[in-house]
Design an enzyme around this catalytic site. Sequence first.
Site, mmCIF file in Angstrom:
data_model
loop_
_atom_site.group_PDB
_atom_site.id
_atom_site.type_symbol
_atom_site.label_atom_id
_atom_site.label_comp_id
_atom_site.label_asym_id
_atom_site.label_seq_id
_atom_site.Cartn_x
_atom_site.Cartn_y
_atom_site.Cartn_z
ATOM 1 N N SER A 184 0.804 -1.232 0.000
ATOM 2 C CA SER A 184 0.000 0.000 0.000
ATOM 3 C C SER A 184 0.830 1.271 0.000
ATOM 4 O O SER A 184 0.274 2.363 -0.190
ATOM 5 C CB SER A 184 -0.940 0.010 1.204
ATOM 6 O OG SER A 184 -1.902 -1.019 1.083
ATOM 7 N N LYS B 40 2.914 6.571 4.972
ATOM 8 C CA LYS B 40 1.988 5.560 4.460
ATOM 9 C C LYS B 40 2.494 4.184 4.849
ATOM 10 O O LYS B 40 3.677 3.871 4.714
ATOM 11 C CB LYS B 40 1.878 5.644 2.924
ATOM 12 C CG LYS B 40 0.814 4.743 2.356
ATOM 13 C CD LYS B 40 -0.569 5.227 2.724
ATOM 14 C CE LYS B 40 -1.640 4.184 2.374
ATOM 15 N NZ LYS B 40 -1.670 3.066 3.340
ATOM 16 N N THR B 41 1.573 3.362 5.354
ATOM 17 C CA THR B 41 1.903 1.988 5.718
ATOM 18 C C THR B 41 1.668 1.060 4.537
ATOM 19 O O THR B 41 1.074 1.431 3.520
ATOM 20 C CB THR B 41 1.032 1.519 6.891
ATOM 21 O OG1 THR B 41 -0.344 1.650 6.524
ATOM 22 C CG2 THR B 41 1.310 2.331 8.144
ATOM 23 N N GLY B 42 2.098 -0.176 4.705
ATOM 24 C CA GLY B 42 1.852 -1.212 3.713
ATOM 25 C C GLY B 42 2.067 -2.579 4.315
ATOM 26 O O GLY B 42 2.987 -2.766 5.116
#
Length: 587
Positions: free
Chosen positions: A373, A520-522
């Site tokens: 993501s 932003k995470t993923g």
Amino acid sequence: MELALSIFATFAGFEPLALRFALASGGCVAAGLGVWAVTALCRRWLPGVAAQRSVWLLGQCTVVLAFLLILLPQSERLRMLPPIDIESFSTPAAAPRTGNDAATPATVTPAPAATTTPQTYLAWAAQSWLLLYALGLAYTLLQLLHTRRALHALAVAGNKSGVAPVDTIEVDAPISPMLFGLFRPRLLLPLHLRAFDADQRQMILEHELTHWRRNDLQWASAGIVLQTLLWFNPFMRLLRIQLSWAQELGCDREVLQGRPPAQRKAYAAALVAQLKLQQAPISTALAFGNVTPATLADRIALIRNPGKAPQGPWVRIATLAGLAAVLATSLALQPSLASQSPTLLSCTTLMDAATGQRLRHDGQCDARATPASTFNIVVSLMGYDSGHLIDEHTPLLPYKPTYASWNSEWRADTDPTSWIKYSNVWYAQQVTTKLGDARFQHYIDSFGYGNRDVSGDAGKHNGLTQSWIGSSLAISPDEQVDFLRKIVNRQLPVSVHAYEMTARILNPQTLDNGWTISGKTGTASPVLADGRDDNTRQYGWYVGWATKGARTIVFARMVLDHRQETYAGLRTRQAFLRDVATQLDTL
């Protein structure tokens, strides 16, 4: 108390380094034990080889090299033991599984209150050891400086005699004849040598000049420097003492070569007489009587029967092989540290956006993985630049039952803000599909993003919708920060509107220390050889930038660990905000 807290606060920014430094310190002591065992066997069964100064200096170098190799984060790949799982000492309650890693409120929740855990104790212990090492190193250097000043004072107080190719000074002090001074060698001779007979004085002088011709001052200085660097390792001191012993034996052998028994006997008598007259030996000097009662027997035995060291290369090769085996074993059998979980792969890297200076670079930061993501940052730039995205809430796309709906939050009409908040896969796929293959590839190439491979799964022609989801596209943490730096410095071929809207929908939040975080995470599973997802492991990402005043730092944190109740991306974000973001002022 305030001073102590200030010192610990300073060292807190070096927690990963402190933990690795503590591990390397213990590892080099273990390596020292192995080297001492090899050299002890060599001294017992190969005395001629053990009498060579190179064996003992190489032993010290082996211990130092073990320390440095263990200190390097890349060496974790070579270690066979499992990592030390710090969290396994405690069993905190698992957070409920909420779905996708980004399916949490976009606001940055305050870091949990500090609690005393085994991990905290270990961090304190490691930081304390780092501080203690620095203090011990400073003390050792001061001791060396004090010794140098004492020798210089003796030289100044003495009288030059000018009987040798180096500056020779007679001093009225109960010392041993000694050579000192790396860059300006000087020979100190005590006045009591005048009571020795002429042959004894001549051999004593020849012994010291042999040290000078053999460059023993340089060898001894190297041994002292290595011992000083690892002052806490007792085996470094033992190896340095044995180096001095081997140097004395080497000079004895050269001085006595070809001399009749009467002169060898007189030489031994002079050695014993000098040992009785001298005070404690000075370690930074090469002294004729610089021996202990424990080593005197070896020198007397050599004086009586000066044999030759073996010249065969195989015994030396065997000794070097033994030291290399110790080094390899000490490295392979050192466990790595897993500071948050049983981590299989990890990296934390931070870079100053303006200068490109690396501020922190821990772990396997060149290892590529699916961006998951975090790729939504790229999709946002492309979408706003191409006009398919308009503002924070436009376009609002309706949910369709055919769309991916892994999380309940995805089963709703979605706009750009909620897309980023919940990492909605189907929304990103709608944007990339409208771009088309050619324009999508053009953006990725112009961004220089990762391996630039957006072909998707082999033979499925799904690159527009799947390439960044455990498929063909891969990027390393190092490449992530390079890409993020281009965003911060606005060096990508996109519009100003694309930059501004992307920054806005990431919903930057300001921490208590004044830094504003946009990230932003993923989360994604590795793909097995048969194409299925590995349901036992997860990649976790957290990437972005932090700004305070005129300074901006770009960052990327990536882990590969075992699947847990919470998603890896969330755990990675929480760990970064707790362990790294709070320490940005120290970088």
